[in-house]
Design a protein around this motif. Structure first.
Motif, PDB file in Angstrom:
ATOM      1  N   UNK A 135       0.869  -1.326   0.043  1.00 42.53           N
ATOM      2  CA  UNK A 135      -0.132   0.139  -0.048  1.00 42.53           C
ATOM      3  C   UNK A 135       0.919   1.164   0.041  1.00 42.53           C
ATOM      4  N   UNK A 136       0.508   2.099  -0.995  1.00 42.01           N
ATOM      5  CA  UNK A 136       1.480   3.369  -1.333  1.00 42.01           C
ATOM      6  C   UNK A 136       1.133   4.344  -0.434  1.00 42.01           C
ATOM      7  N   UNK A 164      -9.674  -1.799  11.483  1.00 45.79           N
ATOM      8  CA  UNK A 164     -10.007  -3.392  11.568  1.00 45.79           C
ATOM      9  C   UNK A 164     -11.387  -3.395  11.263  1.00 45.79           C
ATOM     10  N   UNK A 165     -11.632  -4.039  10.171  1.00 42.93           N
ATOM     11  CA  UNK A 165     -13.156  -4.185   9.752  1.00 42.93           C
ATOM     12  C   UNK A 165     -13.458  -5.508   9.409  1.00 42.93           C
ATOM     13  N   UNK A 197      -7.684   1.536   5.027  1.00 46.75           N
ATOM     14  CA  UNK A 197      -6.446   2.418   5.532  1.00 46.75           C
ATOM     15  C   UNK A 197      -6.855   3.872   5.288  1.00 46.75           C
ATOM     16  N   UNK A 198      -6.335   4.613   6.223  1.00 40.51           N
ATOM     17  CA  UNK A 198      -7.034   5.874   6.402  1.00 40.51           C
ATOM     18  C   UNK A 198      -5.838   6.712   6.636  1.00 40.51           C
ATOM     19  N   UNK A 199      -6.022   7.937   5.697  1.00 40.90           N
ATOM     20  CA  UNK A 199      -5.052   9.157   6.192  1.00 40.90           C
ATOM     21  C   UNK A 199      -5.601  10.224   6.766  1.00 40.90           C
ATOM     22  N   UNK A 215      -9.858   6.357  -0.121  1.00 38.41           N
ATOM     23  CA  UNK A 215     -10.032   5.645  -1.596  1.00 38.41           C
ATOM     24  C   UNK A 215      -8.662   5.296  -2.157  1.00 38.41           C
ATOM     25  N   UNK A 216      -7.472   5.612  -1.509  1.00 39.61           N
ATOM     26  CA  UNK A 216      -6.256   5.283  -2.129  1.00 39.61           C
ATOM     27  C   UNK A 216      -5.955   3.703  -2.174  1.00 39.61           C
ATOM     28  N   UNK A 217      -6.626   2.973  -0.887  1.00 40.80           N
ATOM     29  CA  UNK A 217      -6.331   1.484  -0.743  1.00 40.80           C
ATOM     30  C   UNK A 217      -7.224   1.019   0.323  1.00 40.80           C
ATOM     31  N   UNK A 218      -7.885  -0.296  -0.009  1.00 39.80           N
ATOM     32  CA  UNK A 218      -8.801  -1.097   0.987  1.00 39.80           C
ATOM     33  C   UNK A 218      -8.445  -2.378   0.904  1.00 39.80           C
ATOM     34  N   UNK A 219      -7.702  -3.053   1.741  1.00 39.55           N
ATOM     35  CA  UNK A 219      -7.364  -4.487   1.774  1.00 39.55           C
ATOM     36  C   UNK A 219      -8.487  -5.244   2.188  1.00 39.55           C
ATOM     37  N   UNK A 220      -8.591  -6.572   1.465  1.00 43.63           N
ATOM     38  CA  UNK A 220      -9.330  -7.607   2.014  1.00 43.63           C
ATOM     39  C   UNK A 220      -8.844  -8.797   2.078  1.00 43.63           C
TER      40      UNK A 220
END
Ligand code: CA
Length: 437
Positions: free
Chosen positions: A183-184, A210-211, A244-246, A264-269
Motif C-alpha cells: 500500500x503506497x 480493523x473491519x 487504510x486511512x490518512x 480511497x487510495x487502498x482498502x485491503x481484503x
C-alpha cells in the motif's frame, strides 16, 4: 434456537489436516477463494485444512454432476461473482456436495479423484476473490464512534443521529486490493497552520482500520427494499477488511460530505470468503444497549435478529515493523475486539442500505466500519489507540508509533471459537506500507 445441525458439526474429513480443531479451516468452514492454478489461470477454490480444493477441476471431473447448471458454470469463472449470484439454495447445494466429497464417508474412488484437485495452501497464489461493483463502509461500532467523537467533541462524542441511523458512506471499489498487496503512502491536502494555506504532500498520519466485510450474494431489484428478516438470504459470506486511512487528510476534507481521498487510495481484503453457514454456531444476541438508548425503528427491528443477528468473532490487529522483520521478531499485537459488540447487526445494515430502494448487486461489499470494543486495548485503529496521535504506543521491541511508518506491515486476524466446536478462521489480511512516490 441454534440454527445449525449438531450432526453436521461432528463430521470429519479424510483430509487429515482439517480435523485439528485449531486449524481454523475444518470441513464445516470451506471458505471460498480465487487462486491461480498451475497454468496461471484464476479459478475458484475452497480451503480444507492445509489445502485448497480446485472447484474448476472438480467441475471438469464431473464431481458436481446433478447440481444446477448455473452453479456448475460459476465454478469455471475467474471471480466469485457468478457463484455469489447463484442464490442461497444453490450455495447450500454446492456446500453439501463439497462436504460429502471431503467427508470421511467418501469412498476410496472419490477420494482418489478429489485428491488430484488439492493443492497445499502454502503453494496456492491467492488472488482478489471478488470484483465488487460497489463498496459501502458503515460506522457500526459505537465504541469506535464514541472514542473518535470524543477527540473532536468531548462534550458530545456521538451526534444525535447515531443511535437511530446506521451511518455509512459509499466507498471506492476500484482500489480494493487483496491481502499481501503493498500500500503506497498517499499524498493529500492537509490543514493549514493558523492563518496559512493548506499544504499538499505525503500523509503524516497513516492509519489502518480493523473491519469485517460482508459480501452480498443475490441482490435486490431497484426500488424493492430487503427487510431485516430477509437479509440473511442475501449475505454470501464474510472477509477481513483493512480500511487504510490518512487521518490528517481526512480531518481537513471530511466536512461536509464525509470521507473521500483519505480512504480511497487502498482498502485491503482477505482472500477467504467464509460462508455464513460456517458461522452458524457463533451467532449471538446483539450487544446489550444501555436502558436509556432508543429502540431501533420498526424497519430495523426483528426479534430473531435481536437474538441471533450478531456474530461472536474475535478480531486482532498486529504490527510488524521493518526492524522486527530484520531481527526476525514476532509482530506486536495492537488490539483485540469482538464483532459481537457492534451497535447494528449485518441484517440491520442491509435493511437500512436498501430501505430507500437502493439496489445491492451480487458481489457488493458492505464493511462494518472499525470494530472496537469498550476496553482501551479493543480499539481498532491508531487514531483511537493513540488518542489522535497524542499518546505514542510502545511496541514489544522498544519502538513506538503514533502513526504507521514506511515498511510497517499491518496484519489483521479473525476467528470464531466456541467450546465443543472447531475453530473457524477468517485467515489474515496483510499489507506493507510503501514510501510515498
Ligand atoms: Ca472505515
Amino acid at each position: 434456537m441454534d440454527g445449525f445441525s449438531a450432526a453436521e458439526w461432528s463430521r470429519n474429513s479424510w483430509v487429515e489436516s482439517a480435523n485439528d480443531p485449531a486449524c481454523g479451516f475444518p470441513l464445516q468452514s470451506l471458505p471460498y477463494c480465487i487462486f491461480a492454478g498451475e497454468d496461471g489461470r484464476a479459478r475458484p477454490g475452497v480451503c480444507i485444512g492445509a489445502c485448497v480444493l480446485d472447484l474448476r477441476w472438480c467441475k471438469g471431473a464431473g464431481l458436481f454432476e446433478g447440481l444446477p447448471a448455473e452453479i456448475q458454470a460459476a465454478c469455471e469463472t475467474r471471480t466469485l461473482n457468478a457463484l455469489m449470484a447463484c442464490g442461497a439454495a444453490n450455495h447450500a447445494a454446492l456446500r453439501s456436495r463439497l462436504m460429502d466429497l471431503l467427508d470421511t464417508g467418501a469412498d476410496e474412488a472419490t477420494r482418489d479423484v478429489v485428491s488430484a484437485a488439492l493443492t497445499p495452501r502454502e503453494d496456492a497464489t491467492l488472488l482478489k476473490p471478488v470484483e465488487s461493483a460497489n463498496y459501502t463502509d458503515f460506522y457500526a461500532s459505537i465504541h469506535h464512534a464514541t472514542r473518535v467523537g470524543r477527540l473532536f467533541r468531548p462534550e458530545q462524542p456521538l451526534l444525535p443521529n447515531y443511535k437511530f441511523v446506521p451511518i455509512g458512506y459509499h466507498g471506492r471499489p476500484s482500489s480494493l486490493v487483496v491481502s499481501g498487496t503493498q500500500v503506497r503512502r498517499p499524498h493529500g491536502q492537509t490543514k493549514p497552520v493558523a492563518g496559512g494555506i493548506p499544504s499538499f504532500g505525503p500523509t503524516r498520519f497513516l492509519d489502518y482500520e480493523v473491519e469485517v466485510g460482508l459480501y452480498i450474494g443475490t441482490g435486490n431489484p431497484l426500488g424493492k427494499p430487503i427487510t431485516v428478516r430477509q437479509a440473511g438470504d442475501h449475505v454470501f459470506g464474510l472477509s477481513l477488511l483493512n480500511d487504510w486511512s490518512a487521518r490528517d487528510i481526512q480531518s481537513w476534507e471530511y466536512q461536509p460530505l464525509g470521507p473521500f481521498l483519505a480512504k480511497s487510495f487502498a482498502t485491503s481484503v482477505s482472500p477467504w470468503v467464509v460462508p455464513m453457514a460456517a458461522l452458524a454456531p457463533f451467532r449471538a444476541p446483539i450487544a446489550q444497549r444501555p436502558a436509556e438508548d432508543p429502540d431501533p425503528l420498526d424497519y430495523l427491528f426483528d426479534a430473531t435478529d435481536q437474538y441471533t443477528g450478531a456474530i461472536d468473532l474475535t478480531l486482532e490487529a498486529w504490527l510488524l515493523t521493518s526492524a522486527m522483520r530484520a531481527a526476525a521478531q514476532a509482530p506486536h499485537r495492537l488490539s483485540h475486539a469482538n464483532l459481537r459488540d457492534l451497535y447494528w447487526t449485518p441484517a440491520q445494515l442491509i435493511a437500512h442500505h436498501t430501505s430507500n430502494g437502493c439496489n445491492l448487486l451480487p458481489g457488493d461489499l458492505l464493511a462494518t466500519g472499525t470494530v472496537s470494543g469498550r476496553e482501551d486495548d479493543a480499539a481498532g485503529c491508531l487514531l483511537e489507540l493513540t488518542a489522535g496521535g497524542a499518546k505514542p504506543i510502545l511496541l514489544s521491541n522498544g519502538e513506538s508509533r503514533t502513526a504507521l511508518e514506511d515498511g510497517d506491515e499491518v496484519i489483521l486476524r479473525g476467528f470464531c471459537r466456541r467450546e465443543g466446536f472447531p475453530e473457524i478462521s477468517l485467515g489474515e489480511c496483510r499489507g506493507v506500507v510503501l514510501p510515498a512516490l
